[in-house]
Structures are given as C-alpha cells and as structure tokens.
Design a protein around this motif. Sequence first.
Motif, PDB file in Angstrom:
ATOM      1  N   THR A  81       0.825  -1.214   0.000  1.00  0.00           N
ATOM      2  CA  THR A  81       0.000   0.000   0.000  1.00  0.00           C
ATOM      3  C   THR A  81       0.855   1.258   0.000  1.00  0.00           C
ATOM      4  O   THR A  81       0.627   2.205  -0.765  1.00  0.00           O
ATOM      5  CB  THR A  81      -0.942   0.001   1.214  1.00  0.00           C
ATOM      6  OG1 THR A  81      -1.839  -1.112   1.121  1.00  0.00           O
ATOM      7  CG2 THR A  81      -1.754   1.289   1.281  1.00  0.00           C
ATOM      8  N   TYR A  82       1.876   1.278   0.873  1.00  0.00           N
ATOM      9  CA  TYR A  82       2.711   2.471   0.985  1.00  0.00           C
ATOM     10  C   TYR A  82       3.494   2.729  -0.310  1.00  0.00           C
ATOM     11  O   TYR A  82       3.480   3.844  -0.858  1.00  0.00           O
ATOM     12  CB  TYR A  82       3.692   2.347   2.150  1.00  0.00           C
ATOM     13  CG  TYR A  82       4.700   3.482   2.175  1.00  0.00           C
ATOM     14  CD1 TYR A  82       4.359   4.729   2.697  1.00  0.00           C
ATOM     15  CD2 TYR A  82       5.972   3.317   1.613  1.00  0.00           C
ATOM     16  CE1 TYR A  82       5.265   5.780   2.683  1.00  0.00           C
ATOM     17  CE2 TYR A  82       6.882   4.365   1.592  1.00  0.00           C
ATOM     18  CZ  TYR A  82       6.521   5.591   2.121  1.00  0.00           C
ATOM     19  OH  TYR A  82       7.414   6.633   2.090  1.00  0.00           O
ATOM     20  N   PHE A  83       4.206   1.720  -0.791  1.00  0.00           N
ATOM     21  CA  PHE A  83       5.060   1.937  -1.957  1.00  0.00           C
ATOM     22  C   PHE A  83       4.241   2.261  -3.203  1.00  0.00           C
ATOM     23  O   PHE A  83       4.668   3.042  -4.055  1.00  0.00           O
ATOM     24  CB  PHE A  83       5.958   0.728  -2.185  1.00  0.00           C
ATOM     25  CG  PHE A  83       7.095   0.633  -1.203  1.00  0.00           C
ATOM     26  CD1 PHE A  83       8.231   1.412  -1.365  1.00  0.00           C
ATOM     27  CD2 PHE A  83       7.029  -0.194  -0.104  1.00  0.00           C
ATOM     28  CE1 PHE A  83       9.286   1.356  -0.469  1.00  0.00           C
ATOM     29  CE2 PHE A  83       8.065  -0.270   0.810  1.00  0.00           C
ATOM     30  CZ  PHE A  83       9.199   0.508   0.632  1.00  0.00           C
ATOM     31  N   THR A  84       3.046   1.700  -3.295  1.00  0.00           N
ATOM     32  CA  THR A  84       2.161   2.066  -4.400  1.00  0.00           C
ATOM     33  C   THR A  84       1.733   3.523  -4.294  1.00  0.00           C
ATOM     34  O   THR A  84       1.673   4.245  -5.292  1.00  0.00           O
ATOM     35  CB  THR A  84       0.921   1.147  -4.419  1.00  0.00           C
ATOM     36  OG1 THR A  84       1.327  -0.217  -4.528  1.00  0.00           O
ATOM     37  CG2 THR A  84       0.004   1.481  -5.583  1.00  0.00           C
ATOM     38  N   SER A  85       1.457   3.963  -3.058  1.00  0.00           N
ATOM     39  CA  SER A  85       0.975   5.330  -2.841  1.00  0.00           C
ATOM     40  C   SER A  85       2.009   6.389  -3.208  1.00  0.00           C
ATOM     41  O   SER A  85       1.641   7.520  -3.537  1.00  0.00           O
ATOM     42  CB  SER A  85       0.548   5.520  -1.382  1.00  0.00           C
ATOM     43  OG  SER A  85       1.671   5.591  -0.511  1.00  0.00           O
ATOM     44  N   VAL A  86       3.300   6.040  -3.140  1.00  0.00           N
ATOM     45  CA  VAL A  86       4.338   7.023  -3.481  1.00  0.00           C
ATOM     46  C   VAL A  86       4.782   6.897  -4.931  1.00  0.00           C
ATOM     47  O   VAL A  86       5.758   7.540  -5.346  1.00  0.00           O
ATOM     48  CB  VAL A  86       5.555   6.912  -2.534  1.00  0.00           C
ATOM     49  CG1 VAL A  86       5.145   7.207  -1.109  1.00  0.00           C
ATOM     50  CG2 VAL A  86       6.228   5.543  -2.647  1.00  0.00           C
ATOM     51  N   GLY A  87       4.086   6.068  -5.707  1.00  0.00           N
ATOM     52  CA  GLY A  87       4.355   6.002  -7.133  1.00  0.00           C
ATOM     53  C   GLY A  87       5.384   4.985  -7.571  1.00  0.00           C
ATOM     54  O   GLY A  87       5.837   5.008  -8.722  1.00  0.00           O
ATOM     55  N   ALA A  88       5.763   4.071  -6.669  1.00  0.00           N
ATOM     56  CA  ALA A  88       6.708   3.033  -7.054  1.00  0.00           C
ATOM     57  C   ALA A  88       6.012   1.971  -7.909  1.00  0.00           C
ATOM     58  O   ALA A  88       4.794   1.786  -7.821  1.00  0.00           O
ATOM     59  CB  ALA A  88       7.330   2.383  -5.816  1.00  0.00           C
ATOM     60  N   ALA A 118      -1.093 -17.930  -5.231  1.00  0.00           N
ATOM     61  CA  ALA A 118      -1.958 -16.940  -5.873  1.00  0.00           C
ATOM     62  C   ALA A 118      -3.300 -16.877  -5.162  1.00  0.00           C
ATOM     63  O   ALA A 118      -3.769 -17.859  -4.580  1.00  0.00           O
ATOM     64  CB  ALA A 118      -2.163 -17.301  -7.340  1.00  0.00           C
ATOM     65  N   GLY A 119      -3.925 -15.702  -5.196  1.00  0.00           N
ATOM     66  CA  GLY A 119      -5.277 -15.542  -4.686  1.00  0.00           C
ATOM     67  C   GLY A 119      -5.413 -15.394  -3.198  1.00  0.00           C
ATOM     68  O   GLY A 119      -6.534 -15.335  -2.684  1.00  0.00           O
ATOM     69  N   VAL A 120      -4.301 -15.323  -2.470  1.00  0.00           N
ATOM     70  CA  VAL A 120      -4.379 -15.177  -1.009  1.00  0.00           C
ATOM     71  C   VAL A 120      -4.886 -13.793  -0.634  1.00  0.00           C
ATOM     72  O   VAL A 120      -5.629 -13.632   0.338  1.00  0.00           O
ATOM     73  CB  VAL A 120      -3.002 -15.447  -0.366  1.00  0.00           C
ATOM     74  CG1 VAL A 120      -3.036 -15.158   1.136  1.00  0.00           C
ATOM     75  CG2 VAL A 120      -2.575 -16.885  -0.617  1.00  0.00           C
ATOM     76  N   HIS A 121      -4.490 -12.791  -1.396  1.00  0.00           N
ATOM     77  CA  HIS A 121      -4.874 -11.412  -1.087  1.00  0.00           C
ATOM     78  C   HIS A 121      -4.956 -10.621  -2.388  1.00  0.00           C
ATOM     79  O   HIS A 121      -4.162 -10.827  -3.307  1.00  0.00           O
ATOM     80  CB  HIS A 121      -3.853 -10.780  -0.144  1.00  0.00           C
ATOM     81  CG  HIS A 121      -4.159  -9.359   0.233  1.00  0.00           C
ATOM     82  ND1 HIS A 121      -5.208  -9.023   1.053  1.00  0.00           N
ATOM     83  CD2 HIS A 121      -3.569  -8.193  -0.120  1.00  0.00           C
ATOM     84  CE1 HIS A 121      -5.248  -7.709   1.210  1.00  0.00           C
ATOM     85  NE2 HIS A 121      -4.271  -7.192   0.511  1.00  0.00           N
ATOM     86  N   SER A 122      -5.913  -9.708  -2.463  1.00  0.00           N
ATOM     87  CA  SER A 122      -6.064  -8.845  -3.633  1.00  0.00           C
ATOM     88  C   SER A 122      -5.398  -7.502  -3.356  1.00  0.00           C
ATOM     89  O   SER A 122      -5.738  -6.826  -2.384  1.00  0.00           O
ATOM     90  CB  SER A 122      -7.549  -8.647  -3.950  1.00  0.00           C
ATOM     91  OG  SER A 122      -7.704  -7.738  -5.021  1.00  0.00           O
ATOM     92  N   PHE A 123      -4.440  -7.127  -4.195  1.00  0.00           N
ATOM     93  CA  PHE A 123      -3.673  -5.902  -3.963  1.00  0.00           C
ATOM     94  C   PHE A 123      -4.220  -4.702  -4.721  1.00  0.00           C
ATOM     95  O   PHE A 123      -3.762  -3.585  -4.525  1.00  0.00           O
ATOM     96  CB  PHE A 123      -2.205  -6.128  -4.359  1.00  0.00           C
ATOM     97  CG  PHE A 123      -1.508  -7.160  -3.538  1.00  0.00           C
ATOM     98  CD1 PHE A 123      -1.052  -6.866  -2.264  1.00  0.00           C
ATOM     99  CD2 PHE A 123      -1.305  -8.432  -4.028  1.00  0.00           C
ATOM    100  CE1 PHE A 123      -0.404  -7.818  -1.496  1.00  0.00           C
ATOM    101  CE2 PHE A 123      -0.655  -9.397  -3.275  1.00  0.00           C
ATOM    102  CZ  PHE A 123      -0.214  -9.091  -2.002  1.00  0.00           C
ATOM    103  N   GLY A 124      -5.167  -4.901  -5.606  1.00  0.00           N
ATOM    104  CA  GLY A 124      -5.705  -3.782  -6.353  1.00  0.00           C
ATOM    105  C   GLY A 124      -4.907  -3.521  -7.621  1.00  0.00           C
ATOM    106  O   GLY A 124      -3.934  -4.206  -7.951  1.00  0.00           O
ATOM    107  N   GLU A 125      -5.318  -2.488  -8.315  1.00  0.00           N
ATOM    108  CA  GLU A 125      -4.706  -2.168  -9.606  1.00  0.00           C
ATOM    109  C   GLU A 125      -3.310  -1.580  -9.423  1.00  0.00           C
ATOM    110  O   GLU A 125      -2.999  -0.958  -8.412  1.00  0.00           O
ATOM    111  CB  GLU A 125      -5.585  -1.173 -10.365  1.00  0.00           C
ATOM    112  CG  GLU A 125      -6.959  -1.720 -10.736  1.00  0.00           C
ATOM    113  CD  GLU A 125      -7.777  -0.728 -11.531  1.00  0.00           C
ATOM    114  OE1 GLU A 125      -7.247   0.368 -11.824  1.00  0.00           O
ATOM    115  OE2 GLU A 125      -8.935  -1.042 -11.857  1.00  0.00           O
TER     116      GLU A 125
END
Length: 313
Positions: A26-33, A42-49
């Motif tokens: 969540t954090y690294f996605t939020s800063v544009g990485a 696979a399928g344990v957790h959904s991380f989003g787009e």
Amino acid sequence: MDGAELTGKKVLITGASGFTGRHAVTYFTSVGAKVAAVVRRAGVHSFGEGVAVHVCDLNDKQQVRHLIDEVQPDYVLHLAGKNSVPYSWSDPLLVLETNVMAVLYLLDALRSCPSARTVIVGSRLKYTAEPGRNPEPPHPYSLSKALEEMVSLSWMSLFGQQIMLAEPGNLIGAGPSTGICSLLARHVAACELEGKSEAFRLSGRDNTRDFLDVRDAVRAYATLLVHGTTGTVYPVVSGTERSLGEIADTLLSMTEAEVPVRWDGASSGPDGAGKEEELSLLRKLGWKPQIPFAQSLQDILSDVRRQQGGNAE
C-alpha cells in the motif's frame, strides 16, 4: 522522507500477502513506485490495480532466479519468512530453510542486479552468541534469524551488494496480526457481538514491550532502502516501553461492552527497546514514528469490528 525518491522505481516486496507486506504494498504504491508483490500462493490477497503479483517459492533457487531476471528491481524489501517461535520447535528445519536458505537464494540471484538496494527484515529476537561460550539459542527461530543476519552481511562483504538489515520490535496495526494488541481487540469485538463471557488471559500488568505501528515501520524500511548505510543493522522501534496494563486499559476504554480480562502471569522487566545509540541510527536518516499509540489501537479495533460484522467506528 516523503517517498518521492521512489516514484517510478521498481520495488520488489517478498512476503507481500503477510501482515507487514500488505501495508508495504500500500505504501510503496501510494508514493508512485512500481511494486512487484511476491507471494507463495496466488489468490491469497487482492492488492488492487497497479501491483504486479508474482507467485514464487523462495525456497526454490530456480524460481527465485527467474523472478529477479523478470523484475530487475531497483529496490528489494525482504519480508518473507517463518516468524513463529512455537512453529520453530515443531519444524525447525523448515524454519531454518525458509529464513536462511531463501535469503541466500534471493541475494545470489540479485548479483545480476548490482545496483539494487536490499533491506533484509530480521528480528530483535535473534540469538547473539557470547564469546568463549557454546551457542545456547533459546529457540530455533532465534537461531534462524541470527544465521540470516550473518549470511546477509557475509554476502554483502563477499560480493559487494548493497544490503541493509532492519530489526523491528513488536509491530501493531490493522490486518492479519497475531500480536497481543490484535488478539485482545478481537476479544473486545467478540464481546460486543456475542456478549462473550470467557476471560482473556494476560500476563502481568506491568510487563512492558516496545510497540510500533506497522505503517511507521514500513516508512522506516523505505528510508533504509533509499538512505540506509550498507552493512548496518537498524533497530526499528518506537523507543517507548508500554505496559500490558496500558494496552488493556486503552482498548477497554474504546468499548461499552463488558470485556472480562484475567491477569495470570507475574510481572517482568522491559523487553529492551534498544540502546540510545542504536535508536539514533534511523533518526539520523530523518525517520521518526508518526502514528500515536492510541490511534494504532483504535485502527486495530475498527478493523476487527469490520471483519466480524460489528459497528466500525
């Protein structure tokens, strides 16, 4: 650090579906990485787009090499591992394989990416040998984390890789944690829903631990990836000891339900948050905790209420 240095960079996160891993993605996605989330299944957790999910068994050397060849990361945050002391007694070889050999497979594969900066997340529970005495680790988990640190620093020395080590304390926050704060919060939510009467058992009220919000820990790892000094071991802790009594009192103040708690154990001293000179290592890089302890507990309780179908606040 505001995370701008990570924008557009490829960040590979192992153990991405775990408690800390989900917050890290969540954090690294939020800063544009550009996040590559590594999971075992696979399928344990959904991380989003926007998150590239890679299924990889880190105990399989060939799979790890293929992963690194495919991603070619700029930064690597290694969170995967077996982190249970009780489990280490039941299957010590698997714990050693997962916590030691998987790190070696990862670091060896990263020799093809010499500019990649890597943070290996260890544990404050690692065993530290005393000179002149036979090794006496308290449990296989502590031995595995000591060996993990030794081979990581040795690989850095042997092959010139950019490796930092982080040693988190007791991390707390919303999500799939088995820590004492989350367990007690689940008991509170169960009492709200079911009027549960069985008491939650705790040790001495005066027993203290260092607790740090997992989101602050993730920011610390990001700081180390960008600004950390190669070969340094960084404690990732708040620097403040808090008692079990304070945890219980704070959580119970957040509900109107009758929540039985039983104190069984004797009080003990602090678990040792770290020496002042150790604590200053991260502070010198510009990091410090931002999330108040009470806010962390409130976020845990709200998350548990949502999961259990109660009234989220």
